[in-house]
Design an enzyme around this catalytic site. Sequence first.
Site, PDB file in Angstrom:
ATOM      1  N   ASN A  11      28.261  12.320  23.215  1.00 65.29           N
ATOM      2  CA  ASN A  11      29.165  11.531  22.379  1.00 65.29           C
ATOM      3  C   ASN A  11      29.067  10.086  22.855  1.00 65.29           C
ATOM      4  OD1 ASN A  11      31.264  10.298  21.059  1.00 65.29           O
ATOM      5  ND2 ASN A  11      32.891  11.515  22.023  1.00 65.29           N
ATOM      6  N   LYS A  13      30.427   7.546  21.598  1.00 69.49           N
ATOM      7  CA  LYS A  13      31.650   6.766  21.330  1.00 69.49           C
ATOM      8  C   LYS A  13      31.260   5.415  20.721  1.00 69.49           C
ATOM      9  CE  LYS A  13      33.883   9.466  24.886  1.00 69.49           C
ATOM     10  NZ  LYS A  13      34.927   9.590  25.923  1.00 69.49           N
ATOM     11  N   HIS A  97      38.771  14.542  18.507  1.00 69.25           N
ATOM     12  CA  HIS A  97      38.630  14.049  19.880  1.00 69.25           C
ATOM     13  C   HIS A  97      39.968  13.467  20.334  1.00 69.25           C
ATOM     14  CE1 HIS A  97      37.287  11.745  23.332  1.00 69.25           C
ATOM     15  NE2 HIS A  97      36.183  12.467  23.317  1.00 69.25           N
ATOM     16  N   GLU A  99      40.632  10.874  21.841  1.00 66.80           N
ATOM     17  CA  GLU A  99      40.740   9.433  21.594  1.00 66.80           C
ATOM     18  C   GLU A  99      41.203   9.161  20.163  1.00 66.80           C
ATOM     19  OE1 GLU A  99      36.849   8.366  23.054  1.00 66.80           O
ATOM     20  OE2 GLU A  99      37.508   8.893  25.075  1.00 66.80           O
ATOM     21  N   GLU A 167      38.258  19.562  26.225  1.00 71.49           N
ATOM     22  CA  GLU A 167      38.164  18.294  26.948  1.00 71.49           C
ATOM     23  C   GLU A 167      39.547  17.920  27.485  1.00 71.49           C
ATOM     24  OE1 GLU A 167      34.499  15.891  25.525  1.00 71.49           O
ATOM     25  OE2 GLU A 167      36.217  15.294  24.345  1.00 71.49           O
ATOM     26  N   GLY A 173      36.246  10.276  31.229  1.00 68.94           N
ATOM     27  CA  GLY A 173      35.957   8.940  31.725  1.00 68.94           C
ATOM     28  C   GLY A 173      36.588   8.609  33.057  1.00 68.94           C
ATOM     29  N   SER A 212      33.880  14.035  32.139  1.00 69.62           N
ATOM     30  CA  SER A 212      33.203  13.685  33.397  1.00 69.62           C
ATOM     31  C   SER A 212      32.085  14.664  33.778  1.00 69.62           C
ATOM     32  CB  SER A 212      34.214  13.533  34.534  1.00 69.62           C
ATOM     33  OG  SER A 212      35.096  12.451  34.258  1.00 69.62           O
TER      34      SER A 212
HETATM   35  P1  13P Z   1      33.001  11.363  29.704  1.00 71.81           P
HETATM   36  O1  13P Z   1      31.828  12.295  29.839  1.00 71.81           O
HETATM   37  O2  13P Z   1      32.601   9.916  29.716  1.00 71.81           O
HETATM   38  O3  13P Z   1      34.100  11.706  30.628  1.00 71.81           O
HETATM   39  O4  13P Z   1      33.580  11.590  28.199  1.00 71.81           O
HETATM   40  C1  13P Z   1      33.813  12.877  27.771  1.00 71.81           C
HETATM   41  C2  13P Z   1      34.090  12.847  26.317  1.00 71.81           C
HETATM   42  O5  13P Z   1      35.110  12.348  25.875  1.00 71.81           O
HETATM   43  C3  13P Z   1      33.075  13.423  25.412  1.00 71.81           C
HETATM   44  O6  13P Z   1      33.561  13.565  24.113  1.00 71.81           O
END
Ligand code: 13P
Length: 249
Positions: A11, A13, A97, A99, A167, A173, A212
């Site tokens: 992803n 983003k 997601h 976010e 997740e 992150g 992560s």
């Molecule tokens: P990270 O791997 O950067 O922690 O992000 C995970 C994520 O949100 C994947 O959709």
Amino acid sequence: MQQSMKLVAGNWKMNGVAAALAEVEALRAALAEAPASCRVALCPPATLIERMARAASGSPIEIGGQDCRAETHGAFTGDLSASMLKDAGAGLVILGHSERRQGYGESDALVAAKAAAALDAGLAPIVCVGETLEQREAGRAVEIVRSQVMASLPLALTGRDFAVAYEPVWAIGTGLTPTLEQIEEVHRAVRSAMIERLGLGISATPILYGGSVKPDNARDILAVPEVGGALVGGASLKAADFLGIIRGA
Ligand code: 13P
């Protein structure tokens, strides 16, 4: 979506312009030399979908979107429909997601409507769920994730290609990850909620772990029972890191 192989999806983003397509070329070359034992997908920003699909054409790399609107068309400035993603070359789409759940107030019901729209357009949804740190510390992780699964998966998913991604919000992150036991516990709960909601036919639908995931922890995480792949953020942006994860599957 094939049901037995693990799926490792990146992803991106809101990262990447044309220059980043070099990473796709590098990934493609590495996979041509030594094929992956899992499915590999990249979900770039919408502006790159078409170019990335072209760069990945004829390779095993699948392309996905990061969100879509539930409606098929209309006066929704700035939004994209599932069929637009499909038209641009996507075969998958990440939905719900954290976010978007947190930043845009997306509800389980909205995520379910988007997943149904994705299916109608011929996309395989990757539906994300996960608890916040506060919810985990209150001992509510399994309960929260279970209720998200029950309410975010439309019945139309029965018998269709899709994936669920667990997740934990606090692991995204941050460099923090749950223990392998915690991952297994939640993945088992996700599986049983999926079966309760959609029936035994989804027993092989992959449940991805995200948060992560890095080359140095991927192998252990991907070996956990009921972990059917990974949804990778930061470490999917560079071909070398992403390959390190893919090789652990
Ligand atoms: P990270 O791997 O950067 O922690 O992000 C995970 C994520 O949100 C994947 O959709």
